[in-house]
Design an enzyme around this catalytic site. Sequence first.
Site, PDB file in Angstrom:
ATOM      1  N   ARG A  22      16.903  19.899  -6.563  1.00  0.00           N
ATOM      2  CA  ARG A  22      16.955  18.874  -5.513  1.00  0.00           C
ATOM      3  C   ARG A  22      18.381  18.357  -5.325  1.00  0.00           C
ATOM      4  O   ARG A  22      18.837  18.114  -4.220  1.00  0.00           O
ATOM      5  CB  ARG A  22      15.998  17.726  -5.874  1.00  0.00           C
ATOM      6  CG  ARG A  22      14.537  18.164  -5.747  1.00  0.00           C
ATOM      7  CD  ARG A  22      13.602  17.096  -6.248  1.00  0.00           C
ATOM      8  NE  ARG A  22      13.788  15.825  -5.584  1.00  0.00           N
ATOM      9  CZ  ARG A  22      13.354  14.654  -6.063  1.00  0.00           C
ATOM     10  NH1 ARG A  22      12.713  14.617  -7.217  1.00  0.00           N
ATOM     11  NH2 ARG A  22      13.550  13.549  -5.411  1.00  0.00           N
ATOM     12  N   THR A  41       9.536   4.921   5.075  1.00  0.00           N
ATOM     13  CA  THR A  41       8.847   4.813   3.783  1.00  0.00           C
ATOM     14  C   THR A  41       7.342   4.735   4.003  1.00  0.00           C
ATOM     15  O   THR A  41       6.876   4.079   4.946  1.00  0.00           O
ATOM     16  CB  THR A  41       9.342   3.620   2.945  1.00  0.00           C
ATOM     17  OG1 THR A  41       8.600   3.584   1.719  1.00  0.00           O
ATOM     18  CG2 THR A  41       9.185   2.287   3.670  1.00  0.00           C
ATOM     19  N   HIS A  92      15.661   3.066  -7.056  1.00  0.00           N
ATOM     20  CA  HIS A  92      15.070   4.141  -7.859  1.00  0.00           C
ATOM     21  C   HIS A  92      16.118   5.074  -8.457  1.00  0.00           C
ATOM     22  O   HIS A  92      15.808   6.206  -8.820  1.00  0.00           O
ATOM     23  CB  HIS A  92      14.060   4.933  -7.021  1.00  0.00           C
ATOM     24  CG  HIS A  92      12.828   4.141  -6.663  1.00  0.00           C
ATOM     25  ND1 HIS A  92      11.970   4.470  -5.643  1.00  0.00           N
ATOM     26  CD2 HIS A  92      12.315   3.006  -7.230  1.00  0.00           C
ATOM     27  CE1 HIS A  92      10.982   3.589  -5.580  1.00  0.00           C
ATOM     28  NE2 HIS A  92      11.173   2.676  -6.528  1.00  0.00           N
TER      29      HIS A  92
HETATM   30  C1  BJW Z   1       9.973   9.586   8.570  1.00  0.00           C
HETATM   31  C2  BJW Z   1      10.565  10.730   9.033  1.00  0.00           C
HETATM   32  C3  BJW Z   1      11.621  10.554   9.912  1.00  0.00           C
HETATM   33  C4  BJW Z   1       9.038  11.359   7.721  1.00  0.00           C
HETATM   34  N1  BJW Z   1      12.020   9.315  10.241  1.00  0.00           N
HETATM   35  N2  BJW Z   1      10.366   8.370   8.904  1.00  0.00           N
HETATM   36  C5  BJW Z   1       1.036  -2.157  -7.781  1.00  0.00           C
HETATM   37  C6  BJW Z   1      -0.060  -1.527  -7.226  1.00  0.00           C
HETATM   38  C7  BJW Z   1      -0.348  -0.202  -7.535  1.00  0.00           C
HETATM   39  C8  BJW Z   1       0.440   0.544  -8.405  1.00  0.00           C
HETATM   40  C9  BJW Z   1       1.525  -0.095  -8.968  1.00  0.00           C
HETATM   41  C10 BJW Z   1       1.812  -1.414  -8.659  1.00  0.00           C
HETATM   42  N3  BJW Z   1       2.944  -1.757  -9.323  1.00  0.00           N
HETATM   43  C11 BJW Z   1       3.374  -0.681 -10.038  1.00  0.00           C
HETATM   44  C12 BJW Z   1       2.514   0.353  -9.848  1.00  0.00           C
HETATM   45  C13 BJW Z   1       2.610   1.706 -10.472  1.00  0.00           C
HETATM   46  C14 BJW Z   1       3.591   2.624  -9.765  1.00  0.00           C
HETATM   47  C15 BJW Z   1       3.142   2.824  -8.335  1.00  0.00           C
HETATM   48  O1  BJW Z   1       3.609   2.222  -7.394  1.00  0.00           O
HETATM   49  N4  BJW Z   1       2.217   3.754  -8.142  1.00  0.00           N
HETATM   50  C16 BJW Z   1       1.688   4.056  -6.806  1.00  0.00           C
HETATM   51  C17 BJW Z   1       1.836   5.566  -6.528  1.00  0.00           C
HETATM   52  C18 BJW Z   1       0.262   3.628  -6.728  1.00  0.00           C
HETATM   53  N5  BJW Z   1       4.943   2.070  -9.818  1.00  0.00           N
HETATM   54  C19 BJW Z   1       5.742   2.311 -10.864  1.00  0.00           C
HETATM   55  O2  BJW Z   1       5.373   2.979 -11.809  1.00  0.00           O
HETATM   56  C20 BJW Z   1       7.121   1.683 -10.849  1.00  0.00           C
HETATM   57  N6  BJW Z   1       7.373   1.051 -12.087  1.00  0.00           N
HETATM   58  C21 BJW Z   1       6.751  -0.046 -12.486  1.00  0.00           C
HETATM   59  O3  BJW Z   1       5.984  -0.635 -11.775  1.00  0.00           O
HETATM   60  O4  BJW Z   1       7.085  -0.417 -13.738  1.00  0.00           O
HETATM   61  C22 BJW Z   1       6.456  -1.556 -14.322  1.00  0.00           C
HETATM   62  C23 BJW Z   1       7.194  -1.851 -15.592  1.00  0.00           C
HETATM   63  C24 BJW Z   1       7.748  -3.115 -15.765  1.00  0.00           C
HETATM   64  C25 BJW Z   1       8.440  -3.394 -16.951  1.00  0.00           C
HETATM   65  C26 BJW Z   1       8.579  -2.416 -17.936  1.00  0.00           C
HETATM   66  C27 BJW Z   1       8.057  -1.154 -17.741  1.00  0.00           C
HETATM   67  C28 BJW Z   1       7.361  -0.870 -16.554  1.00  0.00           C
HETATM   68  C29 BJW Z   1       8.207   2.738 -10.729  1.00  0.00           C
HETATM   69  C30 BJW Z   1       8.185   3.484  -9.426  1.00  0.00           C
HETATM   70  C31 BJW Z   1       9.254   4.552  -9.436  1.00  0.00           C
HETATM   71  C32 BJW Z   1       9.143   5.465  -8.226  1.00  0.00           C
HETATM   72  N7  BJW Z   1       9.983   6.586  -8.384  1.00  0.00           N
HETATM   73  C33 BJW Z   1       9.979   7.624  -7.382  1.00  0.00           C
HETATM   74  C34 BJW Z   1      10.651   8.885  -7.958  1.00  0.00           C
HETATM   75  C35 BJW Z   1      12.165   8.716  -7.995  1.00  0.00           C
HETATM   76  C36 BJW Z   1      12.837   9.965  -8.445  1.00  0.00           C
HETATM   77  C37 BJW Z   1      12.517  11.138  -7.562  1.00  0.00           C
HETATM   78  O5  BJW Z   1      12.780  11.120  -6.356  1.00  0.00           O
HETATM   79  O6  BJW Z   1      12.000  12.120  -8.103  1.00  0.00           O
HETATM   80  O7  BJW Z   1      10.650   7.178  -6.206  1.00  0.00           O
HETATM   81  S1  BJW Z   1       8.340   8.030  -6.770  1.00  0.00           S
HETATM   82  C38 BJW Z   1       8.831   8.311  -5.109  1.00  0.00           C
HETATM   83  O8  BJW Z   1       8.202   7.347  -4.259  1.00  0.00           O
HETATM   84  C39 BJW Z   1      10.335   8.035  -5.065  1.00  0.00           C
HETATM   85  C40 BJW Z   1      10.453   7.283  -3.783  1.00  0.00           C
HETATM   86  O9  BJW Z   1      11.633   6.503  -3.779  1.00  0.00           O
HETATM   87  C41 BJW Z   1       9.184   6.463  -3.749  1.00  0.00           C
HETATM   88  C42 BJW Z   1       8.797   5.977  -2.395  1.00  0.00           C
HETATM   89  O10 BJW Z   1       8.504   7.051  -1.555  1.00  0.00           O
HETATM   90  P1  BJW Z   1       8.955   6.978  -0.046  1.00  0.00           P
HETATM   91  O11 BJW Z   1      10.413   6.832   0.047  1.00  0.00           O
HETATM   92  O12 BJW Z   1       8.139   5.982   0.666  1.00  0.00           O
HETATM   93  O13 BJW Z   1       8.644   8.482   0.456  1.00  0.00           O
HETATM   94  P2  BJW Z   1       7.267   9.135   0.928  1.00  0.00           P
HETATM   95  O14 BJW Z   1       7.459  10.601   0.816  1.00  0.00           O
HETATM   96  O15 BJW Z   1       6.101   8.529   0.257  1.00  0.00           O
HETATM   97  O16 BJW Z   1       7.147   8.717   2.462  1.00  0.00           O
HETATM   98  C43 BJW Z   1       8.034   9.202   3.444  1.00  0.00           C
HETATM   99  C44 BJW Z   1       7.769   8.455   4.746  1.00  0.00           C
HETATM  100  O17 BJW Z   1       8.740   8.874   5.688  1.00  0.00           O
HETATM  101  C45 BJW Z   1       6.384   8.765   5.364  1.00  0.00           C
HETATM  102  O18 BJW Z   1       5.783   7.529   5.752  1.00  0.00           O
HETATM  103  C46 BJW Z   1       6.738   9.598   6.595  1.00  0.00           C
HETATM  104  O19 BJW Z   1       5.846   9.382   7.691  1.00  0.00           O
HETATM  105  C47 BJW Z   1       8.099   9.073   6.934  1.00  0.00           C
HETATM  106  N8  BJW Z   1       8.939  10.004   7.687  1.00  0.00           N
HETATM  107  N9  BJW Z   1       9.903  11.832   8.474  1.00  0.00           N
HETATM  108  C48 BJW Z   1      11.337   8.254   9.711  1.00  0.00           C
HETATM  109  N10 BJW Z   1      12.263  11.636  10.438  1.00  0.00           N
END
Ligand code: BJW
Length: 281
Positions: A72, A220, A121
């Site tokens: 990546r 997002t 992130h």
């Molecule tokens: C367009 C387009 C165009 C297309 N123009 N738009 C509350 C509720 C439920 C769960 C949780 C909660 N709180 C925490 C959680 C657990 C978990 C979580 O959220 N899970 C969910 C899946 C349910 N969260 C965590 O684990 C976080 N940590 C945490 O809470 O720790 C607690 C803690 C506290 C103290 C000590 C220890 C722990 C950490 C989250 C880390 C996320 N990391 C990632 C990976 C990063 C590295 C990598 O890239 O490999 O980050 S996951 C991934 O998702 C990445 C992204 O930044 C993130 C968000 O995704 P994003 O950017 O929204 O992308 P997509 O693909 O989902 O969407 C793309 C969008 O673009 C779409 O809508 C398209 O339509 C659109 N699009 N083309 C404009 N041209």
Amino acid sequence: MTGPEPAEAGRLLAAARRPVVFTGAGMSAESGVPTFRDAQTGLWQRYDPQELATPAAFRADPALVWGWYEARRRGVRRAEPHPGHRAVAAIVARLPDTVVITQNVDDLHERGGVPAPVRLHGSLFAPRCSACARPAPIPEDATAPEDDAAPGDGVASGDAVAPGGMPAPPDGRVTPPACAGCGAPVRPGVVWFGEALPSAALDAAVGAASGCDLLLTVGTSALVHPAAEIPLVAARLGAPVVQVNPVPTPLDAICAVNLRGPAGEVLPALVCAAWPDADAG
Ligand code: BJW
Ligand code: ZN
């Protein structure tokens, strides 16, 4: 963009003094960087990104996870910022109190003219030791013909050659380097599921969202927390939220304006609507 929404969004941006621009993977899509929830390509299509982006996956198979991030990173290196990135830079140039908050681990905002986005992130370009957190060098990229492929292919095309020019194993695995201090495997400098976000970045993001007078959320899915709460903080405190996304998201309900379209087209049009004299990139 058609209908009354673009003009209304332009008015909101023109009236703003402390906007927040909050971006996700869709911001980079038109540069050829796959979104997180897009289907993976090539060697990686059989893996679920949500399962690779975890500390448990790295512990179980460090070479698999390191190889995925190396592929990546090489794909991102080949990508270029698009007019949407330059439109965000135009907003920052016009309104210096703008705060850009990104969930992305690429460097396209910086290369597009935003010097210091708040990174929730982490980064593909900040590897560190998995045991002692000592920063580690970014592996050198091989210069092989395969690496000249389009960035969108990066997940697959860069896989033929490992860092340093050695042929990569056919399954994409690349053994991570050893930490120069303690010898433990180096890991990507990103935030995985179950890990805490960097507290300074999260504090800066919450602070900016709490004090902003407009929040522009771009590309997002708003599925990953706590990042997904940033627009909610702004809305709860009365700031209008404008969303740019081709498809609906959970944020639709709190948005003053939903601009359905790609960032590379919608953002330059938005800047032109706000400031007709602006160079929107
Ligand atoms: C367009 C387009 C165009 C297309 N123009 N738009 C509350 C509720 C439920 C769960 C949780 C909660 N709180 C925490 C959680 C657990 C978990 C979580 O959220 N899970 C969910 C899946 C349910 N969260 C965590 O684990 C976080 N940590 C945490 O809470 O720790 C607690 C803690 C506290 C103290 C000590 C220890 C722990 C950490 C989250 C880390 C996320 N990391 C990632 C990976 C990063 C590295 C990598 O890239 O490999 O980050 S996951 C991934 O998702 C990445 C992204 O930044 C993130 C968000 O995704 P994003 O950017 O929204 O992308 P997509 O693909 O989902 O969407 C793309 C969008 O673009 C779409 O809508 C398209 O339509 C659109 N699009 N083309 C404009 N041209
Ligand atoms: Zn170490």
